[in-house]
Design a protein around this motif. Structure first.
Motif, short mmCIF file in Angstrom:
data_model
loop_
_atom_site.label_atom_id
_atom_site.label_comp_id
_atom_site.label_asym_id
_atom_site.label_seq_id
_atom_site.Cartn_x
_atom_site.Cartn_y
_atom_site.Cartn_z
N ASP A 114 0.82 -1.20 0.00
CA ASP A 114 0.00 0.00 0.00
C ASP A 114 0.86 1.26 0.00
O ASP A 114 0.58 2.22 -0.72
CB ASP A 114 -0.93 -0.01 1.22
N ARG A 115 1.89 1.22 0.82
CA ARG A 115 2.77 2.39 0.87
C ARG A 115 3.40 2.64 -0.50
O ARG A 115 3.51 3.77 -0.95
CB ARG A 115 3.87 2.17 1.90
N LEU A 116 3.81 1.56 -1.13
CA LEU A 116 4.41 1.71 -2.45
C LEU A 116 3.40 2.29 -3.43
O LEU A 116 3.74 3.12 -4.27
CB LEU A 116 4.90 0.36 -2.96
N LEU A 117 2.16 1.85 -3.28
CA LEU A 117 1.12 2.37 -4.16
C LEU A 117 0.92 3.86 -3.93
O LEU A 117 0.80 4.64 -4.87
CB LEU A 117 -0.19 1.62 -3.88
N ALA A 118 0.90 4.24 -2.65
CA ALA A 118 0.73 5.65 -2.32
C ALA A 118 1.90 6.47 -2.86
O ALA A 118 1.73 7.58 -3.38
CB ALA A 118 0.61 5.83 -0.81
N LEU A 119 3.08 5.89 -2.73
CA LEU A 119 4.26 6.59 -3.24
C LEU A 119 4.17 6.77 -4.75
O LEU A 119 4.47 7.84 -5.28
CB LEU A 119 5.52 5.79 -2.89
N ARG A 120 3.72 5.71 -5.41
CA ARG A 120 3.59 5.79 -6.86
C ARG A 120 2.55 6.84 -7.25
O ARG A 120 2.69 7.53 -8.27
CB ARG A 120 3.19 4.42 -7.42
N ALA A 121 1.51 6.95 -6.45
CA ALA A 121 0.47 7.93 -6.76
C ALA A 121 0.99 9.35 -6.60
O ALA A 121 0.50 10.27 -7.23
CB ALA A 121 -0.73 7.71 -5.84
N LEU A 122 1.99 9.51 -5.76
CA LEU A 122 2.49 10.85 -5.46
C LEU A 122 3.50 11.32 -6.50
O LEU A 122 3.65 12.51 -6.72
CB LEU A 122 3.14 10.84 -4.08
N VAL A 123 4.17 10.37 -7.12
CA VAL A 123 5.19 10.73 -8.09
C VAL A 123 4.54 10.91 -9.46
O VAL A 123 3.81 10.02 -9.91
CB VAL A 123 6.28 9.64 -8.15
N PRO A 124 4.77 12.04 -10.09
CA PRO A 124 4.08 12.32 -11.36
C PRO A 124 4.53 11.41 -12.49
O PRO A 124 3.70 10.94 -13.28
CB PRO A 124 4.42 13.77 -11.64
N ILE A 125 5.83 11.20 -12.63
CA ILE A 125 6.30 10.39 -13.76
C ILE A 125 6.73 9.02 -13.26
O ILE A 125 7.52 8.89 -12.35
CB ILE A 125 7.48 11.06 -14.49
N ILE A 126 6.15 8.03 -13.85
CA ILE A 126 6.49 6.66 -13.49
C ILE A 126 6.87 5.93 -14.75
O ILE A 126 6.05 5.73 -15.65
CB ILE A 126 5.32 5.95 -12.79
N THR A 127 8.13 5.54 -14.81
CA THR A 127 8.61 4.86 -16.01
C THR A 127 8.16 3.41 -16.03
O THR A 127 7.97 2.84 -17.09
CB THR A 127 10.14 4.91 -16.06
N ASN A 128 7.99 2.84 -14.86
CA ASN A 128 7.60 1.43 -14.81
C ASN A 128 6.79 1.19 -13.55
O ASN A 128 6.84 1.95 -12.60
CB ASN A 128 8.85 0.55 -14.82
N MET A 129 6.05 0.13 -13.57
CA MET A 129 5.24 -0.20 -12.41
C MET A 129 6.01 -1.06 -11.40
O MET A 129 5.48 -1.40 -10.36
CB MET A 129 3.98 -0.95 -12.86
N ASN A 130 7.23 -1.40 -11.71
CA ASN A 130 8.01 -2.26 -10.83
C ASN A 130 8.23 -1.61 -9.47
O ASN A 130 8.29 -0.40 -9.36
CB ASN A 130 9.38 -2.55 -11.45
N LYS A 131 8.34 -2.45 -8.49
CA LYS A 131 8.60 -1.94 -7.15
C LYS A 131 9.89 -1.13 -7.12
O LYS A 131 9.94 -0.03 -6.58
CB LYS A 131 8.70 -3.10 -6.15
N ALA A 132 10.91 -1.70 -7.72
CA ALA A 132 12.21 -1.03 -7.68
C ALA A 132 12.17 0.29 -8.44
O ALA A 132 12.67 1.32 -7.96
CB ALA A 132 13.29 -1.93 -8.27
N THR A 133 11.55 0.29 -9.60
CA THR A 133 11.52 1.51 -10.40
C THR A 133 10.62 2.56 -9.77
O THR A 133 10.84 3.76 -9.95
CB THR A 133 11.05 1.20 -11.82
N ILE A 134 9.59 2.10 -9.05
CA ILE A 134 8.75 3.07 -8.34
C ILE A 134 9.60 3.85 -7.35
O ILE A 134 9.58 5.08 -7.30
CB ILE A 134 7.60 2.36 -7.61
N ILE A 135 10.40 3.11 -6.60
CA ILE A 135 11.27 3.79 -5.63
C ILE A 135 12.30 4.63 -6.35
O ILE A 135 12.62 5.74 -5.94
CB ILE A 135 11.94 2.74 -4.72
N GLU A 136 12.80 4.11 -7.47
CA GLU A 136 13.80 4.85 -8.23
C GLU A 136 13.23 6.18 -8.72
O GLU A 136 13.85 7.23 -8.59
CB GLU A 136 14.26 3.99 -9.41
#
Lengths: 207, 207
Positions: free
Chosen positions: A53-75
DNA sequence: GTCTACACGTGAAAC
DNA sequence: TGTTTCACGTGTAGA
């Protein structure tokens, strides 16, 4: 942290048919044969879901997401944070610049003189210019640092000193006040211009 | 996504003594008894390590970390990103305000008149004030919108029109220019003040 | 002892 | 096809 096996290894009971719920789930048994799931199974599930869930929230906060991967989300989040930090730094720098330029006088943008700026530079408190217009009339220009009630007190002081004001115009620019006035002089007084100037300076210093 | 078991379940060979390397590691075997590790074991390890490294980098970037947990690291990163975003928004707002106030005139901060602002409000292009100082001298005050070379052209036009400039002072405030000048009038001319004012307005409109 | 957080190996799904 | 990513259940170490 190396997995080294344990006495419990190999005790999995597999291929258990289970009509309801989590069919086929591995079971765990003691030596007496009593089955039980791993104790921290639910806790682990909750932990995983929370992290997800936290990762999802983080992904929602970042405007550009190159990939849906966990690692790339953090990247992406990392690069986004760096970008934001840089943004803040640049904006703060700009703001600091603007504040500085705004404080030291907005008239720096006009090519002409800035009375307040020039005053502060030269360190003098006021600038007084007296010009003899006619025999008994003086044109005076006073630039001094603007204070509350400064103009009123200047007028009071000048009238108290015997100046007869014919016409007066006042304008302020930022921190400075320019008083352009035409006063009646004492006819016949020698060195009248210089004396008037000195008198005005004394008045201004007294304000 | 439910775990449903497979034909491979229960085929773990456990308690294998292994003198070197990863002792006790679970082995995996086909029906023919050939042992092999899971195919994506190394890949999974790399994936896990990569994710762990990213999390570490993220944690290094976030200034405040309440806990070292994976979940809380992401949580802190989320709140930090929100804080940074808010920071950027506030700074941009401040910058916008400062730019606006700096553009529309710094004299808005002084309680006195702002020539340019008043001019724009009233819709007139210039303000001309003429006062008779003495029999043949006029004190004129001109406020007009500052343009490049505007003052020079004003001076040229005035001298071309026969004005004899005795003393001139010019100051600019943001978009406006104030010219305070003392000129020699045509002695004996009746209604000289009004005529001078109209002439000046014509000159200014011609600029 | 319990409780939490983690790394591990694994099967399966996606591409 | 194979490679990659993910969720899962588990063992274990530290409070």
């Amino acid at each position: 942290m190396e997995y080294v096996g344990s006495a419990l290894d190999g005790l999995f009971i597999t291929k258990e048919g289970n009509s309801k719920g989590r069919v086929g789930r591995r079971r765990y048994s003691n030596d007496d044969g009593t089955e039980y799931k791993s104790k921290n199974l639910h806790a682990e599930r909750r932990r995983r879901q929370k992290l997800s869930d936290r990762l999802l929230a983080l992904r929602a906060l970042v405007p550009i997401i190159t990939n849906m991967n966990k690692a790339t989300i953090i990247e992406d989040a990392i690069s986004y944070i760096e970008e934001l930090q840089n943004n803040v730094k640049v904006l703060q720098g700009l703001l600091y610049e603007m504040e500085a330029s705004s404080e030291e006088g907005t008239l720096s943008r006009s090519e002409e003189i800035d009375p307040a700026e020039e005053m502060r530079k030269s360190g003098i408190q006021a600038e007084v210019e007296v010009t003899q217009i006619d025999g008994n009339k003086l044109w005076i220009k006073i630039i001094f640092e603007k204070t509350r009630g400064g103009f009123t007190r200047l007028m009071e002081a000048m009238t108290a000193c015997g100046f007869e004001l014919i016409d007066t115009s006042v304008t302020t620019s930022k921190g400075a006040m320019l008083v352009s006035s035409c006063v009646k002089g004492i006819h016949g007084e020698i060195n009248e211009v210089q004396r008037t100037k000195e008198l005005l300076l004394q008045i201004i210093n007294g304000i």
